[in-house]
Enzyme design. Structure first.
Site, PDB file in Angstrom:
ATOM      1  N   VAL A 244      67.504  30.398  37.426  1.00 35.70           N
ATOM      2  CA  VAL A 244      68.780  31.120  38.000  1.00 35.70           C
ATOM      3  C   VAL A 244      69.899  32.005  36.867  1.00 35.70           C
ATOM      4  O   VAL A 244      70.151  30.422  35.822  1.00 35.70           O
ATOM      5  CB  VAL A 244      70.273  30.586  38.505  1.00 35.70           C
ATOM      6  CG1 VAL A 244      70.637  31.005  39.528  1.00 35.70           C
ATOM      7  CG2 VAL A 244      68.918  29.622  40.056  1.00 35.70           C
TER       8      VAL A 244
ATOM      9  N   TYR B 108      79.153  50.370  37.081  1.00 38.50           N
ATOM     10  CA  TYR B 108      78.855  49.725  38.347  1.00 38.50           C
ATOM     11  C   TYR B 108      77.669  49.802  39.321  1.00 38.50           C
ATOM     12  O   TYR B 108      76.511  49.238  39.274  1.00 38.50           O
ATOM     13  CB  TYR B 108      80.088  48.440  38.880  1.00 38.50           C
ATOM     14  CG  TYR B 108      79.322  47.020  39.473  1.00 38.50           C
ATOM     15  CD1 TYR B 108      79.368  46.626  39.021  1.00 38.50           C
ATOM     16  CD2 TYR B 108      80.086  47.749  41.192  1.00 38.50           C
ATOM     17  CE1 TYR B 108      79.171  45.000  40.048  1.00 38.50           C
ATOM     18  CE2 TYR B 108      79.351  46.055  41.646  1.00 38.50           C
ATOM     19  CZ  TYR B 108      79.132  45.780  41.341  1.00 38.50           C
ATOM     20  OH  TYR B 108      78.654  44.953  42.234  1.00 38.50           O
TER      21      TYR B 108
ATOM     22  N   ALA C  76      76.135  52.729  39.676  1.00 39.93           N
ATOM     23  CA  ALA C  76      74.543  53.463  39.199  1.00 39.93           C
ATOM     24  C   ALA C  76      74.215  52.250  39.353  1.00 39.93           C
ATOM     25  O   ALA C  76      72.894  51.954  38.559  1.00 39.93           O
ATOM     26  CB  ALA C  76      74.945  53.907  38.418  1.00 39.93           C
TER      27      ALA C  76
ATOM     28  N   ILE D   4      82.600  40.241  48.717  1.00 34.58           N
ATOM     29  CA  ILE D   4      82.692  38.557  48.708  1.00 34.58           C
ATOM     30  C   ILE D   4      83.241  37.814  48.327  1.00 34.58           C
ATOM     31  O   ILE D   4      84.206  38.448  46.630  1.00 34.58           O
ATOM     32  CB  ILE D   4      80.644  38.201  47.786  1.00 34.58           C
ATOM     33  CG1 ILE D   4      79.801  38.799  49.140  1.00 34.58           C
ATOM     34  CG2 ILE D   4      80.774  36.664  47.641  1.00 34.58           C
ATOM     35  CD1 ILE D   4      80.022  37.952  49.771  1.00 34.58           C
TER      36      ILE D   4
END
Length: 252
Positions: free
Chosen positions: A8, A161, A163, A194
């Site tokens: 992760v 961000y 693109a 979020i």
């Protein structure tokens, strides 16, 4: 499909932390956590239930740093069968103002792409280069976190961000097509609004939750649930997909 080792990335906070915590609660796999934030990473690792989890400070935009992670795993005899890339940066101007195209310097553009796009490329490339996947067709899963901004053109996010996260979707589809014959399934998730630190730093002052049909901002745990599903046996016939996790904010 049982994953013995799951990587992760971006695990020090936000969605990455929620994924790590959710998977650790299952106590069915060994987690390898990585992030550039050493202090945050240590805190997450300490809080996880279960044994055998590890953390490594990794700069995902640096090839040597990424390769170093996989070299260390190989030296321990570990082969990861699942990878969740949960990192990203979204610069904002003073007072959280949006950085428009005309205000975007080449340096800013390159810095965002180095993390958001090149970082995903390097992590996926190193993951797929593992001997067990390359030579033995080890069934494997990749989930890359993109963004609803990549599909909508964004509102508050800067063009770099938007693109860079669109590139993540395209790269994931390429991996899904090229590596399906090796037993690799690759998908992306596209979170909407979020409630994370990155969202709050560029959040407008008005009530953005009112724009979401389900009537609330999403939580990192909502995205973690989708990622857990894509890593599970229930998603064994899903690859090359972009899963929306946005409460109806964007409907295809």
């Amino acid at each position: 499909m049982k994953h013995d080792v799951v990587i992760v990335s971006g695990a020090a906070g936000g969605i990455g932390r929620a994924v790590a915590e959710r998977l650790a609660r299952k106590q069915t796999c060994q987690l390898v956590l990585c992030d550039v934030d050493s202090q945050g990473l240590a805190g997450v690792l300490e809080s996880l239930p279960g044994a055998g989890h590890q953390s490594f400070v990794v700069d995902v935009g640096c090839e040597d740093s990424v390769r170093g992670l996989f070299d260390r795993l190989e030296s321990q005899g570990l082969q990861a069968s699942a990878l969740a890339n949960c990192f990203g940066i979204s610069p904002v101007g003073e007072n959280g103002d949006r950085i428009g195209l005309e205000q975007t310097s080449v340096d800013l553009w390159n810095r965002v792409f180095q993390v958001n796009s090149t970082g995903v490329f390097l992590m996926c490339q190193a993951f797929l280069s593992q001997r067990a996947i390359r030579d033995n067709n080890l069934p494997a899963r990749i989930v890359n976190v993109s963004s609803a901004a990549a599909q909508l053109g964004g509102y508050r996010s800067c063009p770099a961000y938007i693109a860079s996260k669109a590139a993540v979707i395209a790269l994931t589809k390429s991996i899904a097509r090229d590596y399906a014959e090796y037993g690799v399934l690759a998908n992306s998730v596209c979170p909407g609004l979020i409630d994370t630190q990155m969202f709050r730093q560029g959040c407008p002052s008005d009530n953005v939750a009112s724009r979401v049909p389900v009537g609330r901002l999403g939580e990192a745990e909502d995205v973690a649930g989708a990622i857990e599903f894509l890593l599970s046996p229930a998603a064994s016939y899903i690859t090359g997909a972009s899963i929306d996790v946005n409460g109806g904010y964007r409907m295809a």
